[in-house]
Scaffold this active site. Structure first.
Site, PDB file in Angstrom:
ATOM      1  N   GLY A  18       9.208  17.021  -6.132  1.00 29.84           N
ATOM      2  CA  GLY A  18       9.858  17.221  -7.427  1.00 29.84           C
ATOM      3  C   GLY A  18       9.265  18.337  -8.264  1.00 29.84           C
ATOM      4  N   ASN A  20      10.445  21.284  -8.418  1.00 31.50           N
ATOM      5  CA  ASN A  20      11.611  21.925  -9.045  1.00 31.50           C
ATOM      6  C   ASN A  20      12.139  21.089 -10.211  1.00 31.50           C
ATOM      7  OD1 ASN A  20      12.481  24.528  -7.719  1.00 31.50           O
ATOM      8  ND2 ASN A  20      12.160  23.239  -5.920  1.00 31.50           N
ATOM      9  N   ILE A  89      23.057  14.448   2.518  1.00 32.92           N
ATOM     10  CA  ILE A  89      24.327  15.145   2.325  1.00 32.92           C
ATOM     11  C   ILE A  89      25.074  14.410   1.208  1.00 32.92           C
ATOM     12  CG2 ILE A  89      26.527  15.773   3.426  1.00 32.92           C
ATOM     13  CD1 ILE A  89      24.196  17.263   4.703  1.00 32.92           C
ATOM     14  N   ASN A 104      22.628  23.683  -5.590  1.00 32.24           N
ATOM     15  CA  ASN A 104      21.490  23.330  -4.741  1.00 32.24           C
ATOM     16  C   ASN A 104      20.524  24.508  -4.701  1.00 32.24           C
ATOM     17  OD1 ASN A 104      19.963  21.953  -2.619  1.00 32.24           O
ATOM     18  ND2 ASN A 104      20.894  23.414  -1.185  1.00 32.24           N
ATOM     19  N   HIS A 106      17.860  26.364  -2.276  1.00 29.49           N
ATOM     20  CA  HIS A 106      17.490  26.445  -0.861  1.00 29.49           C
ATOM     21  C   HIS A 106      16.402  27.501  -0.698  1.00 29.49           C
ATOM     22  CE1 HIS A 106      18.121  25.941   3.444  1.00 29.49           C
ATOM     23  NE2 HIS A 106      17.962  27.250   3.530  1.00 29.49           N
TER      24      HIS A 106
END
Ligand code: GRF
Length: 190
Positions: A18, A20, A89, A104, A106
């Protein structure tokens, strides 16, 4: 001309450390954007991100049950979902309900090193074994294609001096944090 900024109630989905999520919490506190982190969904009971959220008094749900997740999102009036290290997903039901409202982060320069199986250290291992001298991070919209949605913003880092996939991972993670905050700002201004 007046500037009409959007203010979102953000639901952050996590599965791990976590960092981010923490960047978003710090971004909100320092006024980097106007939206509020209104809920955290974790797929994993042990995720340290759960501790981070609780420390801030942010409502948390640990669940992988689609209906429970939807109820939590409704209860907390979430109108933007940020996937930040979420290893599942997103179900079609949630995707439909939040169409164009899920992003999202990535850890690569998509479309390079995206898709199924490209998560966590796997991404950085691939970058390392291909001897890429540049990597980076991407924030993109989420659609049915894994890591295939429209790109919102990217940032690059030099990987020339990295001696292992772990070193690349650490370097990329550092830029992810500011990139995610920027992405929220972009959406507010869109
Ligand atoms: C980040 O590299 C993110 O891009 C990826 O998973 C990692 C999560 O890190 N999808 P954290 O849990 O935010 O620290």
């Amino acid at each position: 001309m007046q500037n009409h900024l959007k203010e979102f109630k953000i639901g952050v989905f996590i599965s791990g450390g976590g960092s981010n999520l923490q960047a978003l919490i710090d971004g909100e506190k320092s006024g980097s954007f106007h939206s509020a982190i209104a809920g955290v969904v974790s797929s994993n009971n042990e995720a340290y991100g759960v501790v981070r959220a609780k420390k801030e008094g942010i409502p948390v749900l640990v669940s992988n049950d689609e209906d429970e997740v939807i109820e939590f999102l409704n209860d907390n009036a979430i109108d933007l979902i940020v996937l930040a290290g979420y290893l599942r997903i997103i179900s079609p039901k949630i995707m439909d309900k939040y169409s164009n409202r899920i992003i999202n982060i990535h850890p690569s320069l998509l479309p390079k090193y995206g898709g199924r199986g490209m998560y966590g250290l796997n991404v950085h291992r691939a970058v390392f074994s291909n001897r890429d001298i540049v990597s980076g991070a991407t924030v993109h919209y989420v659609n049915q294609i894994v890591d295939g949605g429209e790109i919102l913003i990217q940032a690059k880092v030099s990987t020339e001096d990295c001696k292992s996939p772990e070193e690349i991972q650490a370097k990329v993670l550092e830029i992810e944090h500011s990139l995610l905050v920027k992405a929220v700002k972009i959406l507010e201004e869109a």
